[in-house]
Design an enzyme around this catalytic site. Structure first.
Site, PDB file in Angstrom:
ATOM      1  CE  LYS A   1      -6.541 -11.670 -17.793  1.00  8.48           C
ATOM      2  NZ  LYS A   1      -7.178 -10.434 -18.211  1.00  8.48           N
TER       3      LYS A   1
ATOM      4  CE  LYS B   1     -11.970 -17.518 -12.676  1.00 12.07           C
ATOM      5  NZ  LYS B   1     -12.236 -16.246 -11.954  1.00 12.07           N
TER       6      LYS B   1
ATOM      7  CE  LYS C   1      -3.102 -11.710  -8.935  1.00 15.43           C
ATOM      8  NZ  LYS C   1      -3.482 -10.648  -9.850  1.00 15.43           N
TER       9      LYS C   1
END
Ligand code: AMP
Ligand code: TRP
Length: 329
Positions: free
Chosen positions: A195, A192, A111
């Site tokens: 969202k 995967k 991140k």
């Protein structure tokens, strides 16, 4: 009785991966274990949030959790920031985790590589997660693969604290959803379903209506050899459809494959199973949104229930580490 704790962040939209990979298992777990579930709004703050949107997303997520079947009479459901015990224990966690351990978290590396602004909170986030888990005397933490390392760190922190200051925390362990519960993107079945991705047509959202769901399944990527068989490596698209159909109807992907010779009917049946699963949840969600006061009341009651164990744990941890009691009472 075994105590289960898990949390979900109020960011973005809830999708079929969250539902089949996590939430339906939470719903089952509440009947076999003392279960506590949390909308982890403080975790959302590691990146800047729009305040009004964060409030709306947190409320909506709580309503989705109720709509999928978490029953506040059976489990404990609350919002993280409503319990000051989480942040209070976090400092003790930060001082027990080492800088080196926090630096080795792969999620932080991923991140922080991508982010323009890297907050201090993004770095210390696993200490907050450890506090979430340990403050509730948790035995089991159902999480996805990406959270495995954070739960391992939580165990290490608990063991270190216990050996330095005397037994204080239950040492938890991660549990993983059954195989096949990993839902892949319908357009890119090697990644995967998520969202944050912008592959909107590959993600089934909680509030997609039946027409949208049918369309997304109809366009799902498969392959050219027209054979229905569960084989994730050779046939990722078809295998994903079988996993979804199986998970939505309580069967294994292999069982779900029986009787199919063509992709068309498989896609149609997977869509129908998902529509049938989501329909009643969407209806309950609509009822809940009509009365936000009721959700707020349920969350306040959940926080009060969660605080019973959390405040005892924090008091014990503060005493064991040597902080002076604030009153003689
Ligand atoms: P996230 O959406 O990454 O915050 O994850 C919330 C929960 O949903 C975690 O327990 C994840 O492991 C689970 N989850 C997220 N995406 C998927 C997916 N595509 N398949 C299965 N489980 C998922
Ligand atoms: N970090 C988790 C995620 O990103 C969410 C989370 C926060 C959590 N605290 C937790 C999960 C405690 C399990 C237990 O998905």
């Amino acid at each position: 009785m075994t105590r289960v704790f898990s949390g979900i962040k109020p960011t973005g939209n809830v999708h079929l991966g969250n539902l089949l990979g996590a939430l339906v298992h939470w719903v089952d777990d509440q009947h076999r274990a003392e279960s506590t579930y949390c909308v982890v709004d403080l975790h959302a703050l590691t990146v800047p949030q729009d305040p009004a949107e964060l409030r709306a997303t947190s409320m909506r997520l709580a309503q989705i959790l109720l709509a999928v079947g978490l029953d506040p009479e059976v489990c404990t459901l609350f919002v993280q920031s409503h319990l000051t015990e989480h942040t209070e224990l976090t400092w003790l966690m930060e001082c027990t985790a080492s800088y080196g351990e926090l630096s080795r978290m792969t999620q932080f590396k991923d991140k922080s590589d991508k982010a323009a602004f890297v907050s201090g909170g993004l770095f210390t986030y696993p200490a907050l997660m450890a506090a979430d888990i340990l403050v509730h005397d948790t035995d089991e933490v159902p999480v996805g693969d990406d959270q495995r390392q954070h739960v391992e760190l939580t165990r290490d922190i608990a063991e270190r604290f216990n050996s330095r200051y005397g037994t204080t925390f239950v040492v938890p362990r991660a549990t993983y959803p059954p195989a096949g519960a990993r839902v892949m993107d319908l357009q890119d079945p090697t990644s995967k379903m998520s969202k944050s991705e912008d592959t909107a047509s590959g993600t089934i959202l909680f509030d997609d209506d039946p027409t949208v769901i049918e369309r997304k399944f109809k366009r799902a990527v498969t392959d050219n050899d027209a054979e229905v068989r569960f084989d994730v490596a050779a046939k990722p698209g078809v295998s994903n459809l079988l996993s979804i159909l199986g998970a939505a109807t309580g069967r294994t992907p292999e069982q779900a494959a029986e009787g199919y010779t063509q992709y068309g009917p498989l896609k149609a049946d997977a869509a129908a199973a998902v529509i049938e699963l989501l329909g009643p949840m969407q209806a309950r969600f609509a009822e809940l949104t009509a009365d936000p006061g009721e959700t707020a009341r349920l969350l306040a009651a959940g926080a009060a229930k969660a605080r019973e164990v959390a405040s005892t744990t924090v008091t014990r941890a503060k005493a064991n580490i040597g902080l002076l009691p604030s009153s003689s009472a």
